[in-house]
Design a protein around this motif. Structure first.
Motif, PDB file in Angstrom:
ATOM      1  N   LEU A 207     -12.105  -9.494  -5.352  1.00 39.91           N
ATOM      2  CA  LEU A 207     -13.037  -9.048  -4.317  1.00 39.91           C
ATOM      3  C   LEU A 207     -12.517  -9.393  -2.928  1.00 39.91           C
ATOM      4  CD1 LEU A 207     -15.840  -7.729  -3.957  1.00 39.91           C
ATOM      5  CD2 LEU A 207     -16.792 -10.035  -3.839  1.00 39.91           C
ATOM      6  N   ALA A 208     -11.936 -10.590  -2.788  1.00 37.42           N
ATOM      7  CA  ALA A 208     -11.396 -10.985  -1.492  1.00 37.42           C
ATOM      8  C   ALA A 208     -10.216 -10.101  -1.094  1.00 37.42           C
ATOM      9  CB  ALA A 208     -10.964 -12.452  -1.538  1.00 37.42           C
ATOM     10  N   VAL A 209      -9.329  -9.796  -2.049  1.00 41.96           N
ATOM     11  CA  VAL A 209      -8.173  -8.951  -1.762  1.00 41.96           C
ATOM     12  C   VAL A 209      -8.618  -7.537  -1.402  1.00 41.96           C
ATOM     13  CG1 VAL A 209      -6.181  -7.816  -2.829  1.00 41.96           C
ATOM     14  CG2 VAL A 209      -6.504 -10.268  -3.092  1.00 41.96           C
ATOM     15  N   LEU A 210      -9.541  -6.988  -2.180  1.00 43.03           N
ATOM     16  CA  LEU A 210      -9.990  -5.617  -1.948  1.00 43.03           C
ATOM     17  C   LEU A 210     -10.699  -5.485  -0.606  1.00 43.03           C
ATOM     18  CD1 LEU A 210     -10.051  -2.850  -3.243  1.00 43.03           C
ATOM     19  CD2 LEU A 210     -12.216  -3.457  -4.328  1.00 43.03           C
ATOM     20  N   GLY A 211     -11.622  -6.402  -0.325  1.00 46.28           N
ATOM     21  CA  GLY A 211     -12.320  -6.345   0.950  1.00 46.28           C
ATOM     22  C   GLY A 211     -11.391  -6.559   2.130  1.00 46.28           C
ATOM     23  N   GLY A 212     -10.479  -7.535   2.007  1.00 50.09           N
ATOM     24  CA  GLY A 212      -9.533  -7.781   3.091  1.00 50.09           C
ATOM     25  C   GLY A 212      -8.616  -6.603   3.338  1.00 50.09           C
ATOM     26  N   TYR A 213      -8.205  -5.948   2.264  1.00 45.67           N
ATOM     27  CA  TYR A 213      -7.321  -4.787   2.417  1.00 45.67           C
ATOM     28  C   TYR A 213      -8.035  -3.657   3.150  1.00 45.67           C
ATOM     29  CZ  TYR A 213      -4.628  -0.654   1.245  1.00 45.67           C
ATOM     30  OH  TYR A 213      -3.922   0.525   1.324  1.00 45.67           O
ATOM     31  N   VAL A 214      -9.270  -3.366   2.750  1.00 46.06           N
ATOM     32  CA  VAL A 214     -10.000  -2.258   3.371  1.00 46.06           C
ATOM     33  C   VAL A 214     -10.276  -2.552   4.841  1.00 46.06           C
ATOM     34  CG1 VAL A 214     -12.130  -0.929   3.323  1.00 46.06           C
ATOM     35  CG2 VAL A 214     -11.001  -1.544   1.186  1.00 46.06           C
ATOM     36  N   ARG A 215     -10.778  -3.745   5.136  1.00 48.82           N
ATOM     37  CA  ARG A 215     -11.084  -4.076   6.530  1.00 48.82           C
ATOM     38  C   ARG A 215      -9.812  -4.103   7.375  1.00 48.82           C
ATOM     39  NH1 ARG A 215     -14.434  -7.650   3.663  1.00 48.82           N
ATOM     40  NH2 ARG A 215     -12.907  -9.320   3.893  1.00 48.82           N
ATOM     41  N   THR A 217      -6.915  -2.521   6.799  1.00 51.19           N
ATOM     42  CA  THR A 217      -6.370  -1.176   6.947  1.00 51.19           C
ATOM     43  C   THR A 217      -7.167  -0.362   7.947  1.00 51.19           C
ATOM     44  OG1 THR A 217      -5.599  -1.243   4.646  1.00 51.19           O
ATOM     45  CG2 THR A 217      -5.700   0.907   5.701  1.00 51.19           C
ATOM     46  N   ALA A 218      -8.498  -0.534   7.956  1.00 57.74           N
ATOM     47  CA  ALA A 218      -9.330   0.181   8.927  1.00 57.74           C
ATOM     48  C   ALA A 218      -8.975  -0.225  10.353  1.00 57.74           C
ATOM     49  CB  ALA A 218     -10.803  -0.081   8.640  1.00 57.74           C
ATOM     50  N   ILE A 219      -8.763  -1.523  10.571  1.00 55.45           N
ATOM     51  CA  ILE A 219      -8.382  -1.988  11.917  1.00 55.45           C
ATOM     52  C   ILE A 219      -7.027  -1.411  12.319  1.00 55.45           C
ATOM     53  CG2 ILE A 219      -7.791  -4.023  13.279  1.00 55.45           C
ATOM     54  CD1 ILE A 219      -9.832  -5.585  11.621  1.00 55.45           C
ATOM     55  N   PHE A 248      -5.179   8.512  11.900  1.00 53.60           N
ATOM     56  CA  PHE A 248      -6.139   7.553  11.345  1.00 53.60           C
ATOM     57  C   PHE A 248      -6.214   7.669   9.828  1.00 53.60           C
ATOM     58  CE2 PHE A 248     -10.412   6.539   9.865  1.00 53.60           C
ATOM     59  CZ  PHE A 248     -10.581   5.267  10.371  1.00 53.60           C
ATOM     60  N   ILE A 249      -6.303   8.887   9.313  1.00 56.75           N
ATOM     61  CA  ILE A 249      -6.361   9.079   7.863  1.00 56.75           C
ATOM     62  C   ILE A 249      -5.051   8.658   7.211  1.00 56.75           C
ATOM     63  CG2 ILE A 249      -6.633  10.799   6.033  1.00 56.75           C
ATOM     64  CD1 ILE A 249      -8.368  12.406   7.972  1.00 56.75           C
ATOM     65  N   GLY A 250      -3.932   9.009   7.836  1.00 54.08           N
ATOM     66  CA  GLY A 250      -2.624   8.678   7.261  1.00 54.08           C
ATOM     67  C   GLY A 250      -2.374   7.186   7.162  1.00 54.08           C
ATOM     68  N   ALA A 251      -3.014   6.389   8.032  1.00 49.98           N
ATOM     69  CA  ALA A 251      -2.815   4.946   7.984  1.00 49.98           C
ATOM     70  C   ALA A 251      -3.328   4.334   6.691  1.00 49.98           C
ATOM     71  CB  ALA A 251      -3.497   4.281   9.182  1.00 49.98           C
ATOM     72  N   PHE A 252      -4.218   5.022   5.985  1.00 47.78           N
ATOM     73  CA  PHE A 252      -4.722   4.510   4.711  1.00 47.78           C
ATOM     74  C   PHE A 252      -3.767   4.782   3.556  1.00 47.78           C
ATOM     75  CE2 PHE A 252      -8.529   4.591   7.250  1.00 47.78           C
ATOM     76  CZ  PHE A 252      -9.243   3.501   6.809  1.00 47.78           C
ATOM     77  N   ILE A 253      -2.665   5.473   3.821  1.00 53.44           N
ATOM     78  CA  ILE A 253      -1.634   5.705   2.809  1.00 53.44           C
ATOM     79  C   ILE A 253      -0.398   4.921   3.232  1.00 53.44           C
ATOM     80  CG2 ILE A 253      -0.291   7.421   1.551  1.00 53.44           C
ATOM     81  CD1 ILE A 253      -2.349   9.490   2.292  1.00 53.44           C
ATOM     82  N   THR A 304      -2.945 -10.349   2.004  1.00 48.79           N
ATOM     83  CA  THR A 304      -3.790  -9.551   1.121  1.00 48.79           C
ATOM     84  C   THR A 304      -2.953  -8.599   0.280  1.00 48.79           C
ATOM     85  OG1 THR A 304      -5.688  -9.678   2.577  1.00 48.79           O
ATOM     86  CG2 THR A 304      -5.608  -7.819   1.092  1.00 48.79           C
ATOM     87  N   LEU A 305      -2.002  -7.931   0.926  1.00 51.52           N
ATOM     88  CA  LEU A 305      -1.176  -6.957   0.224  1.00 51.52           C
ATOM     89  C   LEU A 305       0.181  -7.569  -0.081  1.00 51.52           C
ATOM     90  CD1 LEU A 305      -1.367  -4.046  -0.775  1.00 51.52           C
ATOM     91  CD2 LEU A 305      -0.307  -3.303   1.337  1.00 51.52           C
TER      92      LEU A 305
END
Length: 399
Positions: A207-215, A217-219, A248-253, A304-305
């Motif tokens: 949960l910590a890895v997943l949440g940290g990755y999403v937050r 990556t969004a930043i 912005f979308i490409g940064a999530f890949i 995180t990653l």
């Protein structure tokens, strides 16, 4: 002795290798069947995964509000509405930024590619024309293929199916936020003793890895889109807003997303402003990506990653083949979570887990089953600090 060896052909080296090979083939077959089954119900699987990722990202806010004295229902409702408003606003902004100028964007990108193609054909370095055409056709086939359309963003082509998936994700997300601890406690019923301790650590770390990755990556995505979009505006490149949205979308890949978005921006700049501006855009994209990778990502994401680039590339390829664009977005965080879960499970052996650890895990699970805020959820990083303090406390007791 020779008679015994002849009577047991599976006991020699070749026999043991054959047994392992058979087990590996059975495991691969089971994995293939499982993946095939999940693809058939992707309308359920993809909203479930998206809801899990979003819940992991917003969970610290829910726990923080609870610690500040908010009732559980109020904290959940506020976080849920806030997240839906943020997602709705973001999706609306991206859609209005891109969809109205999608045709012009595609024409500019195609014209830019044709200019580069003509330069390569007439350049000093001989290049096989057929290979270039095959590469171009492969890219176009991917963009327009049903494989690329297998994801939620582009693949749920029917409006009814898309709405169904979105509503299902919202409902699942609400229950994850409201009853996440109880759901997790229900899953942990299958574990007892030392395995319960390991399973709780796996859940906390994942949960910590997943949440940290999403937050994180969004930043990173916001920073990339802002600075590259600002450079496009300053340089006078048309379609700066939709290009910034694509960045912005490409940064999530990871690895390839930002590069492809930068190439698209350079092609548009080449057509509209000439080769000098296109070269400046490429330099800006490279500088932003380098600053992001060397400074921003280590700060906002930490470790995180902590997955090798080759693993990320393989995960991206597999995710793209299986679920298109949405698979490319989801594959890397899922790979990071799997790796974090494996490390967490093997962090301590059964002999290193004390009776006190088992008792504490049982108490935490009991609290979760009754919907109470556990001690592990009361910290922003539940997976490490409590475990260290508990281990030291156990050692001090034994000593």
């Amino acid at each position: 002795m020779q008679t015994q060896n002849r009577a047991n052909p599976w006991q020699d080296g070749l026999g043991r290798v054959s047994i392992r090979a058979g087990q590996l083939l059975m495991l691969l077959a089971l994995t293939a069947v499982l993946i095939y089954g999940l693809i058939q119900v992707r309308l359920v699987v993809i909203p479930l995964l998206l809801a899990l990722i979003l819940a992991a990202a917003i969970a610290p806010l829910v726990n923080w509000l609870r610690r500040k004295g908010w009732p559980s229902a109020a904290a959940t409702g506020f976080s849920f509405v806030l997240l839906l408003l943020a997602l709705g606003g973001l999706v609306t902004a991206i859609v209005f930024a891109v969809i109205g100028q999608a045709g012009e964007l595609a024409r500019s990108a195609t014209a830019g590619f044709d200019q580069v193609y003509a330069f390569v054909r007439t350049g000093p370095i001989p290049v096989d024309d057929q290979q270039i055409q095959q590469a171009r056709d492969a890219v176009l086939d991917f963009v327009t293929s049903s494989t690329a359309g297998a994801g939620v963003v582009t693949g749920l082509s029917a409006a009814g199916t898309f709405i169904t998936g979105a509503l299902l994700m919202a409902v699942i997300l609400f229950f994850f936020l409201k009853d996440g601890e109880r759901i997790w406690a229900f899953i942990l019923r299958a574990f007892k003793g030392t395995r319960l301790v390991k399973a709780r650590r796996v859940g906390q770390d994942s949960l910590a890895v997943l949440g940290g990755y999403v937050r994180g990556t969004a930043i990173v995505a916001i920073v990339d889109a802002f600075f590259i979009g600002l450079a496009l505006v300053v340089l006078g490149v048309p379609l700066a807003l939709p290009l910034a949205a694509i960045v912005f979308i490409g940064a999530f890949i990871p690895l390839v997303g930002a590069t492809l978005a930068g190439v698209l921006a350079a092609l548009v700049a080449l057509v509209a402003n000439g080769p000098v501006t296109a070269l400046i855009v490429i330099i800006v994209v490279i500088v932003v990506n380098q600053l992001e990778g060397n400074f921003l990502q280590p700060v906002v994401m930490g470790r995180t990653l902590s997955v090798h680039a080759l693993v990320i590339l393989l995960a991206l390829t597999a995710g793209t083949i299986l679920a298109g664009i949405i698979g490319a977005i989801l594959s890397v965080p899922l790979a990071a979570v799997i790796w974090a879960a494996i490390k967490a499970w093997n962090e301590k052996t059964d002999a290193q887990i004390t009776a006190e650890d088992v008792s504490r895990a049982e108490q935490e699970t009991s609290r979760d089953a009754h919907g109470q805020l556990s001690a592990a959820a009361a910290t922003d990083h539940p997976s490490r600090e409590p475990a260290v303090s508990e281990s030291r406390a156990g050692q001090g007791t034994e000593e």
